[in-house]
Scaffold this motif. Structure first.
Motif, PDB file in Angstrom:
ATOM      1  N   ALA A 188       0.850  -1.185   0.000  1.00 52.08           N
ATOM      2  CA  ALA A 188       0.000   0.000   0.000  1.00 52.08           C
ATOM      3  C   ALA A 188       0.885   1.232   0.000  1.00 52.08           C
ATOM      4  N   CYS A 189       0.416   2.287  -0.641  1.00 55.17           N
ATOM      5  CA  CYS A 189       1.161   3.547  -0.645  1.00 55.17           C
ATOM      6  C   CYS A 189       0.172   4.701  -0.671  1.00 55.17           C
ATOM      7  N   PHE A 190       0.008   5.344   0.469  1.00 57.13           N
ATOM      8  CA  PHE A 190      -0.867   6.515   0.597  1.00 57.13           C
ATOM      9  C   PHE A 190       0.043   7.742   0.597  1.00 57.13           C
ATOM     10  N   THR A 191       0.307   8.247  -0.585  1.00 55.65           N
ATOM     11  CA  THR A 191       1.401   9.192  -0.812  1.00 55.65           C
ATOM     12  C   THR A 191       1.218  10.493  -0.046  1.00 55.65           C
ATOM     13  N   ARG A 196       7.769   8.797  -3.937  1.00 51.31           N
ATOM     14  CA  ARG A 196       6.524   8.378  -3.293  1.00 51.31           C
ATOM     15  C   ARG A 196       6.827   7.847  -1.893  1.00 51.31           C
ATOM     16  N   SER A 250       4.780   6.884   1.735  1.00 48.90           N
ATOM     17  CA  SER A 250       3.436   6.640   2.240  1.00 48.90           C
ATOM     18  C   SER A 250       3.255   7.182   3.655  1.00 48.90           C
ATOM     19  N   MET A 306      -3.612   4.242   6.363  1.00 46.69           N
ATOM     20  CA  MET A 306      -4.509   4.623   5.273  1.00 46.69           C
ATOM     21  C   MET A 306      -5.183   5.968   5.559  1.00 46.69           C
ATOM     22  N   THR A 307      -5.262   6.820   4.542  1.00 43.26           N
ATOM     23  CA  THR A 307      -5.922   8.107   4.688  1.00 43.26           C
ATOM     24  C   THR A 307      -7.439   7.959   4.536  1.00 43.26           C
ATOM     25  N   ALA A 345      -8.462   7.782   0.884  1.00 40.41           N
ATOM     26  CA  ALA A 345      -8.222   6.481   0.269  1.00 40.41           C
ATOM     27  C   ALA A 345      -9.279   5.475   0.697  1.00 40.41           C
ATOM     28  N   GLY A 356      -4.184   3.246  -2.456  1.00 39.87           N
ATOM     29  CA  GLY A 356      -3.430   4.431  -2.834  1.00 39.87           C
ATOM     30  C   GLY A 356      -3.018   4.473  -4.289  1.00 39.87           C
ATOM     31  N   CYS A 357      -2.326   3.452  -4.770  1.00 37.89           N
ATOM     32  CA  CYS A 357      -1.921   3.338  -6.168  1.00 37.89           C
ATOM     33  C   CYS A 357      -2.633   2.150  -6.786  1.00 37.89           C
TER      34      CYS A 357
END
Length: 239
Positions: free
Chosen positions: A29-32, A40, A42, A46-47, A50, A168-169
């Motif tokens: 997961a990547c919540f930039t 990038r 994270s 998690m935002t 998202a 995220g992505c």
């Protein structure tokens, strides 16, 4: 995403859906973080934006608007880093005049526009999202809270979604499951700093809204409105 169901008006109260719970897990997961534009990196959790996007992947209708209440972290927070190829720009569609009358079309070759960038992502993530929806002004006489709550639960149980849920992505695929039977939240408590709450969409411009995020024994409580999200920055001592 503005919560209008807490104003005390009886009609608005009826427009608020029940609290719904969804479990989402995946290998990456990547919540930039928006302040880091080139690489990038994270957020550790998690935002809310998202999480809203993940719920909309299961059920999106113009008649409802999702509101995130809490995000529970069910797996320890671990980061991983890797490098990957990305393109510096995107292909642009030809102008309408070129399509209608002909003319030169600029070619785009991704091989000539690549750049290698670092990604600091989360690995082996597992979340429980608690959220509710409110009915919008686009509802008709046959649209009720019960109708959309049952529709969501049915689609979740059957594994149906409008597009692939992701973290995220788009390449970081999320597996979405019913909440029952999952592990409990981790015992981790920490200050998560300033986090993106959501984007307020307007006719002329879109405005990002941030809040002071905290993880308390594995649970991050999300402010119910943009006003309260902004107010949390002052309460948390943010500049």
């Amino acid at each position: 995403m503005t919560d209008t169901s807490e104003k005390g008006d009886a009609g608005m109260d009826r427009a608020r859906g029940p609290t719904l719970r969804v479990r989402a897990c995946g290998p990456l997961a990547c919540f930039t973080r928006p302040e880091l534009k080139v690489e990038r990196v994270s957020y550790p959790v998690m935002t809310p934006s998202a999480a809203r996007g993940l719920l909309e992947a299961i059920l999106w209708k113009p008649q409802i608007r999702w509101h995130i209440d809490r995000i529970l972290v069910l797996a320890p927070i671990h980061f991983t880093s890797f490098r990957r190829n990305e393109v510096n720009s995107r292909a642009v569609a030809p102008a309408k005049a070129v399509i209608l009358r002909g003319g030169k079309v600029e070619h785009y070759f991704a091989d000539e526009d690549r750049a290698q960038r670092s990604t600091v992502a989360l690995r082996n993530v597992d979340y429980l999202i608690e959220a509710h929806f409110t009915l919008t002004e686009k509802t008709g006489p046959d649209d009720t809270v019960a109708k959309y709550a049952e529709m969501f639960q049915r689609r979740l149980a059957k594994g149906q979604h409008f597009h692939q849920p992701y973290f995220g992505c788009r390449e970081f695929v999320a597996e979405v499951l019913p909440a029952e039977g999952g592990p409990g939240p981790i015992a981790d408590s920490r200050d998560l700093g300033i986090m993106l709450w959501d984007i307020e969409f307007g006719d002329k411009r879109n405005t990002p809204v941030f809040f002071a995020a905290k993880l308390e024994r594995g649970t991050m409580t999300v402010p119910p409105s943009a006003q309260e999200a902004t107010a949390s920055l002052q309460k948390g001592g943010a500049p």
